[in-house]
Design a protein around this motif. Structure first.
Motif, short mmCIF file in Angstrom:
data_model
loop_
_atom_site.label_atom_id
_atom_site.label_comp_id
_atom_site.label_asym_id
_atom_site.label_seq_id
_atom_site.Cartn_x
_atom_site.Cartn_y
_atom_site.Cartn_z
N TYR A 90 13.76 0.01 -12.44
CA TYR A 90 13.57 0.90 -11.29
C TYR A 90 14.81 1.77 -11.10
O TYR A 90 15.92 1.31 -11.27
N VAL A 91 14.57 3.01 -10.71
CA VAL A 91 15.65 3.95 -10.41
C VAL A 91 15.61 4.22 -8.91
O VAL A 91 14.57 4.65 -8.40
N PRO A 92 16.70 3.97 -8.18
CA PRO A 92 16.69 4.26 -6.73
C PRO A 92 16.78 5.77 -6.49
O PRO A 92 17.56 6.46 -7.14
N LYS A 93 15.98 6.26 -5.56
CA LYS A 93 15.98 7.67 -5.17
C LYS A 93 15.91 7.74 -3.65
O LYS A 93 15.24 6.93 -3.01
N ILE A 100 13.74 4.81 -2.11
CA ILE A 100 12.59 4.24 -2.81
C ILE A 100 13.04 3.87 -4.21
O ILE A 100 14.06 4.35 -4.70
N TYR A 101 12.29 2.99 -4.86
CA TYR A 101 12.55 2.62 -6.24
C TYR A 101 11.40 3.13 -7.10
O TYR A 101 10.24 2.85 -6.80
N VAL A 102 11.73 3.88 -8.15
CA VAL A 102 10.72 4.54 -8.98
C VAL A 102 10.86 4.08 -10.43
O VAL A 102 11.96 3.96 -10.95
N ARG A 103 9.72 3.84 -11.08
CA ARG A 103 9.67 3.55 -12.51
C ARG A 103 8.36 4.09 -13.07
O ARG A 103 7.41 4.34 -12.33
N LEU A 134 -1.92 5.81 -10.94
CA LEU A 134 -0.76 6.64 -10.67
C LEU A 134 0.17 6.62 -11.87
O LEU A 134 0.38 5.57 -12.48
N PRO A 135 0.78 7.76 -12.23
CA PRO A 135 1.64 7.81 -13.41
C PRO A 135 2.98 7.09 -13.23
O PRO A 135 3.59 6.68 -14.20
N TYR A 136 3.42 6.94 -11.99
CA TYR A 136 4.69 6.27 -11.69
C TYR A 136 4.48 5.31 -10.54
O TYR A 136 3.58 5.48 -9.72
N VAL A 137 5.31 4.28 -10.49
CA VAL A 137 5.30 3.33 -9.39
C VAL A 137 6.50 3.66 -8.51
O VAL A 137 7.63 3.65 -8.99
N ALA A 138 6.24 3.97 -7.25
CA ALA A 138 7.29 4.26 -6.28
C ALA A 138 7.16 3.25 -5.15
O ALA A 138 6.21 3.29 -4.37
N ILE A 139 8.12 2.33 -5.07
CA ILE A 139 8.06 1.22 -4.12
C ILE A 139 8.99 1.48 -2.94
O ILE A 139 10.14 1.89 -3.10
N SER A 140 8.47 1.21 -1.75
CA SER A 140 9.24 1.35 -0.51
C SER A 140 10.27 0.23 -0.41
O SER A 140 10.05 -0.87 -0.90
N ARG A 190 13.90 -8.75 -9.36
CA ARG A 190 13.33 -9.10 -8.06
C ARG A 190 13.82 -8.12 -7.00
O ARG A 190 14.93 -7.60 -7.07
N PHE A 191 12.97 -7.90 -5.99
CA PHE A 191 13.37 -7.19 -4.79
C PHE A 191 13.75 -8.26 -3.78
O PHE A 191 12.98 -9.21 -3.56
#
Length: 189
Positions: A51-54, A71-74, A90-96, A114-115
Motif C-alpha cells: 500500500y502507498v499512503p496518499k 488513504i492507502y492505495v494499491r 475497481l482497478p485499485y484498492v483505496a482503503i480508509s 496488517r492495518f
C-alpha cells in the motif's frame, strides 16, 4: 371562543413541531457525500504488493488540514474482484484509515501486512478485514478509476464481512448480520 383557542393551539403546536421535524428529517434528504474525484498520482506509483499512503481532501469546503485524510492505495489483484460483489470491479484498492470501532486513524505496517489501530487494539488484514480487537466490520474503501494514466479516488463506501459494498456507514455501525436490523443506517458524517 373555543374555535379561536383551538386555532391558537394549532398555530403554537405547528410553530414548535415543524422546525423540530425539519431538523430531524433534513439530513435524510441531504446528500452528505461528495461526488468529486481526486487525483492521487500516476499508475506507476502503485503496485499490487504494498500500500502507498496518499493524502486526499475529503471536504473541499473546509480549508487547511482539517478537510484532509490519509488513504492507502494499491493495485487490485484477482482476489479483490469478488464474484458476489454487485458493483463493477475497481482497478485499485483505496482503503480508509478510519477505524471501524470508534474512528481512530489506523496505519499500515508492511512487515506484518496488517492495518493496526493504536487506540483500542483493532487489527485488520491485508484486505482490510477485521482479524482482532473491537471493530465491527472491515475498513471502508473508496471508488477508484483510471483516466489518462492517473489514478482517481471517488466516494467512500462501506463493506460487510464478505467485502460486498454498501452505502457509507459511520464507525461502529454494522452492515451485516442481525445487528444491521437492530441498528439501521443513518446519515453518515
Amino acid at each position: 371562543m373555543s374555535g379561536g383557542a383551538l386555532a391558537a393551539g394549532g398555530i403554537a403546536t405547528a410553530a414548535i413541531a415543524l422546525p423540530a421535524l425539519g431538523f430531524a428529517l433534513g439530513p435524510v434528504a441531504e446528500d452528505t457525500i461528495q461526488d468529486n474525484w481526486r487525483d492521487v498520482g500516476p499508475e506507476s506509483d502503485f503496485n499490487a504488493t504494498t500500500y502507498v499512503p496518499k493524502v486526499i481532501t475529503i471536504v473541499p469546503e473546509v480549508g487547511g488540514e482539517v478537510g484532509k485524510t490519509t488513504i492507502y492505495v494499491r493495485k487490485a489483484i484477482a482476489a479483490d474482484k469478488s464474484p458476489s460483489d454487485k458493483g463493477a470491479p475497481l482497478p485499485y484498492v483505496a482503503i480508509s484509515t478510519r477505524c471501524m470501532h470508534l474512528g481512530c486513524p489506523v496505519r499500515y505496517v508492511q512487515a506484518s501486512q496488517r492495518f493496526i489501530c493504536p487506540c483500542h487494539g483493532g487489527v485488520y488484514d491485508y484486505e482490510g478485514k477485521v482479524v482482532g480487537g473491537p471493530p465491527v466490520r472491515p475498513l471502508d474503501r473508496f471508488y477508484t478509476k483510471v483516466e489518462n494514466g492517473r489514478v482517481l479516488v471517488g466516494k467512500r463506501f462501506s463493506l460487510d464481512s464478505h467485502l460486498r459494498r454498501y452505502k457509507p456507514r459511520d464507525p461502529s455501525n454494522h452492515v451485516d448480520g442481525l445487528w444491521k436490523y437492530l441498528y439501521p443506517s443513518r446519515p453518515t458524517t
